[in-house]
Design a protein around this motif. Structure first.
Motif, PDB file in Angstrom:
ATOM      1  N   HIS A  11       0.793  -1.220   0.000  1.00 48.71           N
ATOM      2  CA  HIS A  11       0.000   0.000   0.000  1.00 48.71           C
ATOM      3  C   HIS A  11       0.830   1.278   0.000  1.00 48.71           C
ATOM      4  CE1 HIS A  11      -3.919  -1.767   0.111  1.00 48.71           C
ATOM      5  NE2 HIS A  11      -3.592  -2.536   1.121  1.00 48.71           N
ATOM      6  N   ALA A  30      -6.369  -1.524   9.568  1.00 46.20           N
ATOM      7  CA  ALA A  30      -6.949  -1.921   8.283  1.00 46.20           C
ATOM      8  C   ALA A  30      -6.717  -3.401   8.028  1.00 46.20           C
ATOM      9  CB  ALA A  30      -6.353  -1.085   7.147  1.00 46.20           C
ATOM     10  N   HIS A  31      -5.529  -3.877   8.350  1.00 46.03           N
ATOM     11  CA  HIS A  31      -5.202  -5.283   8.140  1.00 46.03           C
ATOM     12  C   HIS A  31      -6.060  -6.191   9.027  1.00 46.03           C
ATOM     13  CE1 HIS A  31      -2.769  -8.680   6.969  1.00 46.03           C
ATOM     14  NE2 HIS A  31      -2.525  -8.963   8.238  1.00 46.03           N
ATOM     15  N   ARG A  33      -8.972  -5.388  10.066  1.00 45.77           N
ATOM     16  CA  ARG A  33     -10.372  -5.038   9.786  1.00 45.77           C
ATOM     17  C   ARG A  33     -11.061  -4.486  11.037  1.00 45.77           C
ATOM     18  NH1 ARG A  33     -10.271  -4.713   4.721  1.00 45.77           N
ATOM     19  NH2 ARG A  33     -10.259  -6.551   3.432  1.00 45.77           N
ATOM     20  N   LYS A 138      -7.234   5.341   6.509  1.00 52.25           N
ATOM     21  CA  LYS A 138      -7.792   3.992   6.496  1.00 52.25           C
ATOM     22  C   LYS A 138      -8.824   3.843   5.378  1.00 52.25           C
ATOM     23  CE  LYS A 138      -9.748   0.360   9.334  1.00 52.25           C
ATOM     24  NZ  LYS A 138     -11.074   0.074   8.888  1.00 52.25           N
ATOM     25  N   ALA A 139      -9.659   4.865   5.181  1.00 54.15           N
ATOM     26  CA  ALA A 139     -10.646   4.810   4.100  1.00 54.15           C
ATOM     27  C   ALA A 139      -9.952   4.705   2.744  1.00 54.15           C
ATOM     28  CB  ALA A 139     -11.545   6.044   4.147  1.00 54.15           C
ATOM     29  N   GLU A 142      -8.714   1.223   2.325  1.00 50.54           N
ATOM     30  CA  GLU A 142      -9.816   0.315   1.999  1.00 50.54           C
ATOM     31  C   GLU A 142     -10.213   0.454   0.527  1.00 50.54           C
ATOM     32  OE1 GLU A 142     -11.067  -2.053   3.830  1.00 50.54           O
ATOM     33  OE2 GLU A 142      -9.957  -1.541   5.638  1.00 50.54           O
ATOM     34  N   SER A 145      -7.631  -1.263  -1.505  1.00 52.67           N
ATOM     35  CA  SER A 145      -7.814  -2.723  -1.419  1.00 52.67           C
ATOM     36  C   SER A 145      -8.960  -3.176  -2.309  1.00 52.67           C
ATOM     37  CB  SER A 145      -8.083  -3.149   0.024  1.00 52.67           C
ATOM     38  OG  SER A 145      -6.938  -2.977   0.803  1.00 52.67           O
ATOM     39  N   LEU A 146     -10.055  -2.419  -2.307  1.00 49.11           N
ATOM     40  CA  LEU A 146     -11.185  -2.763  -3.170  1.00 49.11           C
ATOM     41  C   LEU A 146     -10.795  -2.687  -4.645  1.00 49.11           C
ATOM     42  CD1 LEU A 146     -14.154  -1.012  -1.365  1.00 49.11           C
ATOM     43  CD2 LEU A 146     -13.768  -3.464  -1.604  1.00 49.11           C
ATOM     44  N   LYS A 149      -8.829  -5.784  -5.417  1.00 50.85           N
ATOM     45  CA  LYS A 149      -9.688  -6.967  -5.530  1.00 50.85           C
ATOM     46  C   LYS A 149     -10.458  -6.960  -6.842  1.00 50.85           C
ATOM     47  CE  LYS A 149     -10.283  -7.616  -0.581  1.00 50.85           C
ATOM     48  NZ  LYS A 149     -11.197  -7.515   0.551  1.00 50.85           N
TER      49      LYS A 149
END
Length: 176
Positions: A11, A30-31, A33, A138-139, A142, A145-146, A149
């Motif tokens: 990241h 974040a990791h 969750r 953090k947002a 995320e 990460s999205l 994915k």
């Protein structure tokens, strides 16, 4: 390399030892969750000393309309008592020297208390800004990460589609 270190490197594109404490803490949350707590009042109230709580209370009262109106009423009553009611034997006759002394002492005490409260408010604002930064970071992680994915899913589907096209092309070539 641990799973969290991989997460950090992926990241931020830099090793874990180059990250700041805030980034490390946010990445760990974040990791895992987990939610980042943003309750500023609880965090600062727990750390406030007795003097700081008193200063906040005095500033809250001293900066209110009810205090201003009550003090104005006190001044009117003081003036009426010492000019009209006790005209001959007033304990603080005009120009109200004793009242001026009381006002000066009140101002001398109230000013540093209000400044202490303002310093606490500035500290609260800095703390709140740091928490906002953590939540925003953090947002963003995320969202990244999205994106990753979704990109992986699209690549998987494209690979499967390419294999299907190659298989169908081979079948058509064999028939034809």
């Amino acid at each position: 390399m641990s799973n969290l270190s991989n997460f950090m490197h992926h990241h931020f594109d830099k090793p874990a030892d180059e990250l700041g404490d805030i980034e490390k803490r946010v990445l760990a949350k974040a990791h895992e969750r987990k939610v980042i707590s943003t309750d500023v009042n609880a965090a600062l109230s727990a750390e406030a000393s007795f003097g700081e709580r008193v200063a906040d209370g005095i500033a809250r009262v001293g900066g209110s309309w009810s205090f201003i109106l009550a003090f104005l009423a006190f001044l009117v009553v003081w003036t009426l008592i010492n000019t009209i009611i006790l005209a001959t034997g007033a304990f603080d006759p005009y120009p109200f020297v004793f009242l001026n002394l009381i006002l000066s002492m009140l101002a001398a005490i109230q000013a540093p208390i209000i400044m202490m409260s303002q310093n606490r408010q500035a500290e609260r604002d800095r703390f709140e800004a740091a928490k906002d930064y953590e939540v925003n970071l953090k947002a963003e992680l995320e969202v990244l990460s999205l994106h990753q994915k979704i990109d992986m899913r699209v690549l998987t589907e494209l690979t499967a589609l390419r294999e299907d096209v190659a298989r169908l092309s081979a079948e058509l070539s064999a028939r034809g």
